[in-house]
Each structure stands twice: as structure tokens, then as C-alpha cells.
Design a protein around this motif. Sequence first.
Motif, PDB file in Angstrom:
ATOM      1  N   GLN A   1       0.857  -1.190   0.000  1.00 33.81           N
ATOM      2  CA  GLN A   1       0.000   0.000   0.000  1.00 33.81           C
ATOM      3  C   GLN A   1       0.889   1.235   0.000  1.00 33.81           C
ATOM      4  OE1 GLN A   1      -3.000   0.055   3.059  1.00 33.81           O
ATOM      5  NE2 GLN A   1      -4.035  -1.741   2.262  1.00 33.81           N
ATOM      6  N   GLY A   2       1.328   1.597  -1.179  1.00 39.47           N
ATOM      7  CA  GLY A   2       2.206   2.752  -1.310  1.00 39.47           C
ATOM      8  C   GLY A   2       2.702   2.823  -2.739  1.00 39.47           C
ATOM      9  N   LEU A   3       3.380   3.897  -3.077  1.00 37.32           N
ATOM     10  CA  LEU A   3       3.901   4.049  -4.439  1.00 37.32           C
ATOM     11  C   LEU A   3       5.197   3.275  -4.549  1.00 37.32           C
ATOM     12  CD1 LEU A   3       3.320   7.873  -4.823  1.00 37.32           C
ATOM     13  CD2 LEU A   3       1.975   6.022  -5.817  1.00 37.32           C
ATOM     14  N   VAL A   4       5.267   2.419  -5.575  1.00 36.99           N
ATOM     15  CA  VAL A   4       6.380   1.489  -5.685  1.00 36.99           C
ATOM     16  C   VAL A   4       7.077   1.656  -7.031  1.00 36.99           C
ATOM     17  CG1 VAL A   4       6.966  -0.958  -5.847  1.00 36.99           C
ATOM     18  CG2 VAL A   4       5.284  -0.200  -4.176  1.00 36.99           C
TER      19      VAL A   4
ATOM     20  N   TYR B   1       6.826   6.393 -12.096  1.00 39.51           N
ATOM     21  CA  TYR B   1       6.190   5.221 -11.482  1.00 39.51           C
ATOM     22  C   TYR B   1       5.087   5.595 -10.493  1.00 39.51           C
ATOM     23  CZ  TYR B   1       8.913   1.522 -13.561  1.00 39.51           C
ATOM     24  OH  TYR B   1       9.440   0.629 -14.444  1.00 39.51           O
ATOM     25  N   VAL B   2       4.486   6.763 -10.650  1.00 34.29           N
ATOM     26  CA  VAL B   2       3.458   7.154  -9.688  1.00 34.29           C
ATOM     27  C   VAL B   2       2.096   7.403 -10.355  1.00 34.29           C
ATOM     28  CG1 VAL B   2       5.127   8.097  -8.073  1.00 34.29           C
ATOM     29  CG2 VAL B   2       4.097   9.605  -9.768  1.00 34.29           C
ATOM     30  N   ALA B   3       1.913   6.887 -11.591  1.00 33.45           N
ATOM     31  CA  ALA B   3       0.623   7.070 -12.266  1.00 33.45           C
ATOM     32  C   ALA B   3      -0.490   6.425 -11.438  1.00 33.45           C
ATOM     33  CB  ALA B   3       0.665   6.447 -13.651  1.00 33.45           C
ATOM     34  N   GLY B   4      -1.670   7.017 -11.501  1.00 29.64           N
ATOM     35  CA  GLY B   4      -2.827   6.420 -10.831  1.00 29.64           C
ATOM     36  C   GLY B   4      -3.047   6.890  -9.407  1.00 29.64           C
ATOM     37  N   GLU B   5      -2.558   8.076  -9.092  1.00 27.93           N
ATOM     38  CA  GLU B   5      -2.735   8.605  -7.736  1.00 27.93           C
ATOM     39  C   GLU B   5      -4.126   9.217  -7.569  1.00 27.93           C
ATOM     40  OE1 GLU B   5      -0.721   8.775  -4.756  1.00 27.93           O
ATOM     41  OE2 GLU B   5       0.848  10.164  -5.352  1.00 27.93           O
TER      42      GLU B   5
END
Length: 387
Positions: free
Chosen positions: A152-155, A237-241
Motif C-alpha cells: 500500500q504505497g507508491l512502488v 512510477y506514480v501514475a494512478g494517484e
Amino acid sequence: MKLGKVSNSQMLKEINQQKVLRLIYTEGPIARVDLAGKTGLTQQTITNIVNRLLSENVILETTPVANGGRRRPIPLIINSTNMYAIGIELAIKYVRGTLMDFQNNTLKEITEYVPRYENEEHPMEYIFKVIDQLLEQVPDKEGLKGIGFSIQGLVNSNKGTVIYSPGLRWNDFPLREKLEERYGLPIYLENDANLLAIVESLNGELASSEQSMIFKFDYGIGSAMVIHKQLLHGANYVAGELGHYKAFTDDDAIACHCGSKGCLTTFASISGLKRNGGFTLEEFNKAIRTNEPEAMEIFNKVQAAIAKAIANLITLFNPEYILFTGRFMDKIGDLMLPLIKNDILDLIPDSCQNVKIVVLAETPNESKSAAGLVMNYFFNIPFSEFY
Ligand SMILES: [Zn+2]
């Protein structure tokens, strides 16, 4: 330049071996002669690869089907009972681990509940505790092929780092490196919503879809986009926030932990509900079923905000499927999702009306999906082959 040549031929050898392994996995039982036919590799190369895989106990020879006394080629299968994977669901309130064999049998499941992570190193204590206990249960250590994570976090799944997770207290945290150091096993990381998208696209609700969006309403909000069967990662790598989609205005625009205000997650998640609405999910669930005015005001606000945000995304990306999941929706989705669906269909243009809206009956066991990530990587052909 000799070094380059050596590593290229080594790479080719690995790719050929993966091709053979994947074919045995997807089409086995399969004979050597058919492997040669399907890969285009020579009989000798196939013999070498098969001998290596047999000696490593990764594949097995089975009994050929009898055929009137004629000698039949010996079929090969994956030795799946002798291979294992550990999957870890790294959540904000618990760490769950599952040990599975490659036939998808669960051998052991362990959950450690976490009151609150106190500092950057604290999650590691729980992770080590769960993995160490599972390792004791592995029947054959040689057969353990890796540890997969749903986080559960940006990976950054490529670098093996957790870019940002306020709940885990991590900022650019080198998780893979820390685990490889301790366990010496392949480690695979994926964001929880992305992993869900992978699993559902491989053989779940989204198997027939090329373009889809996944929305997970849970402790926070996660989302993933699949475009032509590929995950959209974005430049960092942070798309979809979706959690930080600007959804609330004026008096409803509350400060968010991201530094901005009016973000969707400030109310439309378990953590936001508690922080800004003053309800636990359990309390909120009871309150909306007895029509308590204060809870209903939040309910209506959240429902309208989610519908509008997702309608905008559908209009922009034209997915075939959208999928809802997460514990927030497990609990109150029976009341909220029909209203969201109606609003979405009202808000999107005619050209997008054929979008299919799917709700997962229950949030899947993500530690099992994470173990599946190990299996998927184990049989994957390296992407470098295609460049
Ligand atoms: Zn925010």
C-alpha cells in the motif's frame, strides 16, 4: 569488448532456457521434440537445457501414453510441488504472509497486526517476523523461488524501492535491497492496485479486457490503469494517484497529507473518514444504515465526488472495464456503488456508455496474489529479448 560478447551469449542462454521453461509451464506435459518445434531451437540445445532443468529439479519426466508398443517421447512437466513462493501483503495496519507451492496450495498463512509504525525501520521488524516464521515452514529451502510483495504505497517495481507511503513512513525506501541482503532470494515488489490489475487481467474479471481501470478504496485509495494489457506506470512510477485527485472545493477542501487540499482521499477512504469525518468505517457503516444526518452528509458528498472523478477518467481514457474493490467498498459498496454507477452513466458521453462496471465480491487475499507474482516472474521471458 570481449566482456560484452560473453554477457550477450550468457543472456541468450538464459532467454532460451526461459522460453523452454515457459513452454513446459504453459503447455506441459510436452515432449522434447515439440519444444524444439515450438521454439525453433536445435534438438541439441533443447537436450542441454532440459538436462540442466532436470538436474535442478525444476522439471520432471512423466510416463508417456502407451501407443501399441511403439516408443513414445517422454513428456516433461514442471515439478510444481517442489517449488514454493512467499507472498507478503504489506498494509498499513497489518503484515500478512502466505507460503504457497506452485500448484497454488496454501501451506501456511501468518498475519501480524500493527498498531502504528513508529519510524522508517519499524515496518521491517514486522516483515522479518512474518518471513522468518514462514521460512521455517518451507519443506525444501532449495525450492523457494522468491518473495513477492503487494504494497500500500507508491512502488518503483523496477528499482525495488518504495517511493512514498506515509502510512509505512517510507520515502524512497530501498526495500528490495534490504530483503536481498538478509534472505539472498529474488524479491519482487508491486503496488497493491497494480498487482490486482495484473492478477485480474491474467485470469480474473478483466481477462477479456485490453483497456481497464481498477479503483481500490481501502485505508487509502489506489488505482491502476491497463492500456493494451500493459500497466501504465508513468514517468516516475506514480501514475494512478486517484487519492490526490482534486475532488472537494470551498469549505469541503480539507488539507491533505500530500501538502495539497481537497484530495479525494480526505473523505473517500478509511483513513480520511476517520481523520476528517470522525468515523471509523464500522461506525460510519452503522450510521448510514440508520440515516444519521451527519454521516449521510458525508456519504452523499463522497458518493458524488467518486462518481464525478471516475466519470472524468472514463471520458478521458475510454476503458472497456472499470473495477471497484477495497475494504471501504466491501463494507458500504452495497449502498454506495449503485448510486455511483447511475451517476457515472449520467455524466459520461454517449460514446463511452458501453463501459462495463465490475465490483469484486470481496477484496482478494493480496498475500496470495503476491506469491503469484513470484511464479509469474519465474516463468517470464526477460523483456530485454524484445528490444
Ligand atoms: Zn492529497
